[in-house]
Design a protein around this motif. Structure first.
Motif, mmCIF file in Angstrom:
data_model
loop_
_atom_site.group_PDB
_atom_site.id
_atom_site.type_symbol
_atom_site.label_atom_id
_atom_site.label_comp_id
_atom_site.label_asym_id
_atom_site.label_seq_id
_atom_site.Cartn_x
_atom_site.Cartn_y
_atom_site.Cartn_z
ATOM 1 N N THR A 37 82.944 -52.813 66.386
ATOM 2 C CA THR A 37 82.090 -51.629 66.626
ATOM 3 C C THR A 37 80.751 -51.775 65.898
ATOM 4 O O THR A 37 79.863 -50.955 66.076
ATOM 5 C CB THR A 37 82.760 -50.310 66.161
ATOM 6 O OG1 THR A 37 82.911 -50.338 64.733
ATOM 7 C CG2 THR A 37 84.098 -50.081 66.831
ATOM 8 N N ARG A 38 80.634 -52.810 65.078
ATOM 9 C CA ARG A 38 79.432 -53.040 64.254
ATOM 10 C C ARG A 38 79.097 -51.803 63.423
ATOM 11 O O ARG A 38 78.037 -51.193 63.582
ATOM 12 C CB ARG A 38 78.245 -53.404 65.133
ATOM 13 C CG ARG A 38 78.468 -54.666 65.933
ATOM 14 C CD ARG A 38 77.203 -54.980 66.693
ATOM 15 N NE ARG A 38 77.310 -56.172 67.496
ATOM 16 C CZ ARG A 38 76.834 -56.283 68.742
ATOM 17 N NH1 ARG A 38 76.233 -55.276 69.325
ATOM 18 N NH2 ARG A 38 76.942 -57.407 69.392
ATOM 19 N N PRO A 39 80.033 -51.423 62.542
ATOM 20 C CA PRO A 39 79.814 -50.194 61.774
ATOM 21 C C PRO A 39 78.743 -50.396 60.710
ATOM 22 O O PRO A 39 78.341 -51.515 60.436
ATOM 23 C CB PRO A 39 81.178 -49.967 61.117
ATOM 24 C CG PRO A 39 81.756 -51.321 60.969
ATOM 25 C CD PRO A 39 81.257 -52.139 62.133
ATOM 26 N N GLY A 40 78.316 -49.310 60.135
ATOM 27 C CA GLY A 40 77.331 -49.421 59.052
ATOM 28 C C GLY A 40 76.743 -48.063 58.794
ATOM 29 O O GLY A 40 76.956 -47.134 59.583
ATOM 30 N N PRO A 41 76.007 -47.933 57.705
ATOM 31 C CA PRO A 41 75.434 -46.640 57.358
ATOM 32 C C PRO A 41 74.599 -46.061 58.505
ATOM 33 O O PRO A 41 73.814 -46.784 59.137
ATOM 34 C CB PRO A 41 74.548 -46.962 56.146
ATOM 35 C CG PRO A 41 75.158 -48.197 55.563
ATOM 36 C CD PRO A 41 75.720 -48.977 56.717
ATOM 37 N N GLY A 42 74.844 -44.811 58.792
ATOM 38 C CA GLY A 42 74.041 -44.114 59.801
ATOM 39 C C GLY A 42 74.512 -44.314 61.244
ATOM 40 O O GLY A 42 74.039 -43.637 62.150
ATOM 41 N N LYS A 43 75.441 -45.250 61.472
ATOM 42 C CA LYS A 43 75.898 -45.473 62.857
ATOM 43 C C LYS A 43 76.778 -44.306 63.302
ATOM 44 O O LYS A 43 77.627 -43.838 62.540
ATOM 45 C CB LYS A 43 76.727 -46.753 62.943
ATOM 46 C CG LYS A 43 75.920 -48.030 62.777
ATOM 47 C CD LYS A 43 75.166 -48.343 64.058
ATOM 48 C CE LYS A 43 74.425 -49.664 64.005
ATOM 49 N NZ LYS A 43 75.272 -50.802 64.176
ATOM 50 N N ARG A 44 76.582 -43.858 64.551
ATOM 51 C CA ARG A 44 77.459 -42.814 65.108
ATOM 52 C C ARG A 44 78.551 -43.478 65.933
ATOM 53 O O ARG A 44 78.255 -44.173 66.923
ATOM 54 C CB ARG A 44 76.667 -41.949 66.078
ATOM 55 C CG ARG A 44 75.969 -40.821 65.433
ATOM 56 C CD ARG A 44 75.569 -39.862 66.542
ATOM 57 N NE ARG A 44 74.388 -39.144 66.146
ATOM 58 C CZ ARG A 44 73.668 -38.405 66.960
ATOM 59 N NH1 ARG A 44 73.979 -38.306 68.231
ATOM 60 N NH2 ARG A 44 72.618 -37.756 66.515
ATOM 61 N N ILE A 45 79.797 -43.251 65.528
ATOM 62 C CA ILE A 45 80.915 -43.957 66.181
ATOM 63 C C ILE A 45 81.974 -42.956 66.636
ATOM 64 O O ILE A 45 82.310 -42.016 65.910
ATOM 65 C CB ILE A 45 81.526 -45.003 65.220
ATOM 66 C CG1 ILE A 45 80.442 -46.000 64.787
ATOM 67 C CG2 ILE A 45 82.680 -45.744 65.893
ATOM 68 C CD1 ILE A 45 80.914 -47.124 63.888
#
Ligand SMILES: C[S@@+](CC[C@H](N)C(=O)[O-])C[C@H]1O[C@@H](n2cnc3c(N)ncnc32)[C@H](O)[C@@H]1O
Length: 264
Positions: A37-45
């Motif tokens: 999902t390529r997560p990270g700060p600020g990402k909306r998932i």
């Protein structure tokens, strides 16, 4: 009429952590799904069919802003209870069906659905909805059990031999390659690719774990010294990734295809 049990929990279907091969499979499937999902700060998932909510909570801990959508009242209650124990930012829990996601177009950077597509009565509609709510260039990720894995094929051949050639009685109970009663679809890799490709440009098709659940392999891996068991499980996992059609679980990821309306 919908046939989903809104009060169900998963104690009957998920043997997580009971054996080394189960533990390996569930951990690896989770890690790979979340990574894609390529997560990270600020990402909306968006976590579709978020169940107990453990994946949504894990992504929040990586700084993402996460929504868990789940129709079951009991699952949602479990997720709320579980997130009460967590510290830091928490997911938003939303009651919702996968085939009518209550979000605007292009709202999320990524959406994922782990171990649930085969429980849906309208799985392709769910994939279309995930593609709709994911922004262009974002990620749609599906993790699906493969009922044509090497383990399923081997178990079926062994039963054919026992029952056909050796005339032994048919074993009672669910066999390894039988789809559980609460699944609507028996997935194998071609069906996964076909349904997903209609809504998502496929970028990755990854295999996770091999031979899970075969009784002889399960017993062997339980008896090995821990380091040998780890090496064997990791080796089979690499093989599964090289030949995903034989893997126990397949994880597919890609970007949403533009809809006709958006393209016009
Ligand atoms: C095996 S659980 C997987 C839960 C979670 N994704 C995980 O990996 O732990 C399947 C979930 O699908 C949900 N479900 C079943 N039919 C659904 C549907 N049509 N739309 C959305 N969720 C559904 C169930 O309530 C259940 O929480």
């Amino acid at each position: 009429m919908r046939v989903v049990d809104l009060d169900r929990d998963m104690s009957d279907v998920i043997p997580t952590g009971t054996t080394r091969d189960s533990e390996y499979l569930f951990d690896r499937m989770t890690d790979l799904t979340l990574e894609l999902t390529r997560p990270g700060p600020g990402k909306r998932i968006l976590d579709v069919a978020s169940g107990f909510g453990q994946d949504a909570i894990a992504l929040c801990a990586q700084g993402a802003s996460v929504v868990g959508a789940e129709p079951s009242a009991r699952m949602t209650a479990w997720a709320r209870l579980k997130s009460g124990e967590a510290t830091g930012p928490l997911p938003h829990w939303v009651r919702g069906w996968s085939d009518a996601l209550p979000f605007p177009d292009d709202f999320f950077d990524a959406s994922f659905c782990k171990g649930a597509l085969d429980h849906f009565d309208q799985p392709e509609r769910a994939i279309a909805e995930m593609a709709r709510v994911t922004a262009p260039g974002g990620r749609v990720v599906l993790a699906i059990a493969n009922f044509d894995s090497l383990a399923c094929r081997a178990a079926r051949r062994a039963d054919d031999l026992r029952e056909g050639i050796l005339s032994r009685p048919v074993r009672r109970g669910r066999r390894h390659y039988d789809v559980p009663a609460d699944h609507f679809t028996r997935y194998e890799i071609e069906l996964m690719r076909e349904q997903m490709s209609r809504h998502v440009e496929l970028e990755e098709v990854r295999g996770v774990s091999m031979l899970w659940g075969l009784p002889s392999w399960n017993r062997a891996v339980q008896r090995m010294p821990e380091s040998a068991a780890d090496a064997a499980l990791r080796g089979l996992d690499r093989l599964a990734d090289a030949v995903p059609s034989l893997a126990d679980v397949v994880v597919l990821a890609g970007r949403p295809r533009p809809t006709l309306a958006a393209a016009a």
